[in-house]
Scaffold this active site. Structure first.
Site, PDB file in Angstrom:
ATOM      1  N   LEU A  14       0.869  -1.178   0.000  1.00 32.08           N
ATOM      2  CA  LEU A  14       0.000   0.000   0.000  1.00 32.08           C
ATOM      3  C   LEU A  14       0.904   1.226   0.000  1.00 32.08           C
ATOM      4  O   LEU A  14       1.061   1.936   0.981  1.00 32.08           O
ATOM      5  CB  LEU A  14      -0.916  -0.042   1.220  1.00 32.08           C
ATOM      6  N   HIS A  15       1.539   1.462  -1.139  1.00 31.70           N
ATOM      7  CA  HIS A  15       2.540   2.510  -1.301  1.00 31.70           C
ATOM      8  C   HIS A  15       2.289   3.216  -2.626  1.00 31.70           C
ATOM      9  O   HIS A  15       1.856   2.598  -3.587  1.00 31.70           O
ATOM     10  CB  HIS A  15       3.936   1.872  -1.287  1.00 31.70           C
ATOM     11  N   ALA A  16       2.541   4.492  -2.666  1.00 33.71           N
ATOM     12  CA  ALA A  16       2.462   5.307  -3.878  1.00 33.71           C
ATOM     13  C   ALA A  16       1.101   5.216  -4.570  1.00 33.71           C
ATOM     14  O   ALA A  16       0.093   5.577  -3.977  1.00 33.71           O
ATOM     15  CB  ALA A  16       3.611   4.968  -4.824  1.00 33.71           C
TER      16      ALA A  16
END
Length: 121
Positions: A14-16
Site C-alpha cells: 500500500l505505497h504510492a
C-alpha cells in the site's frame, strides 16, 4: 462496529499509486473508515499520510473498520479493492509506445489499453 479483513494484493504494498487509489476510494465512502495492521493503531483510511505510516506490504493482512449507515457496503468495496491486483499494475510491465497507450486507456479502459500495449511491442 463492522470490520473486514483484507490481504494486500499489490506487489508494491500500500505505497504510492495503490495508496492514492485506496485513499481516494475511502474518501468517497459515506462513512469514516479506519485501517490497521494487527499490531498497529488504526489510521484514517482517507489520509495518505496515515496509509503511508501504516507500512502495509504485499501479503499483509489489514483490518478495515467503519460505523454508521452504509458501513458494511463501504467495507466490502474497500476490502475488494485491496485484495485485487489491478490492470494498471500489469500495464506498468508493458512498454508504452507514444501516446497510443494513453489514448486507448482514456477511451476504452485499462484492460483494452493493456492488450493494445502488448500489440505495440
Amino acid at each position: 462496529m463492522p470490520e473486514r479483513r483484507a490481504t494486500i494484493a499489490s506487489r508494491v504494498g500500500l505505497h504510492a499509486r495503490p495508496a492514492a487509489l485506496f485513499v481516494r476510494a475511502a474518501a468517497e465512502q459515506p462513512v469514516k473508515v479506519t485501517i490497521r495492521k494487527e499490531e498497529k493503531a488504526p489510521v484514517d483510511a482517507a489520509s495518505i499520510l496515515g496509509i503511508m505510516t501504516l507500512g502495509a506490504e504485499f501479503g499483509d493482512e489489514v483490518i478495515l473498520e467503519a460505523e454508521g449507515d452504509g458501513a458494511a457496503k463501504a467495507l466490502d468495496s474497500l476490502a475488494a479493492l485491496l485484495s485485487a491486483v489491478s490492470y494498471a499494475e500489469m500495464a506498468g510491465l508493458v512498454p508504452v509506445a507514444g501516446s497510443s497507450y494513453s489514448y486507448t486507456y482514456a477511451t476504452m479502459g485499462e484492460g483494452m489499453a493493456w492488450i493494445c500495449g502488448w500489440c505495440l511491442v
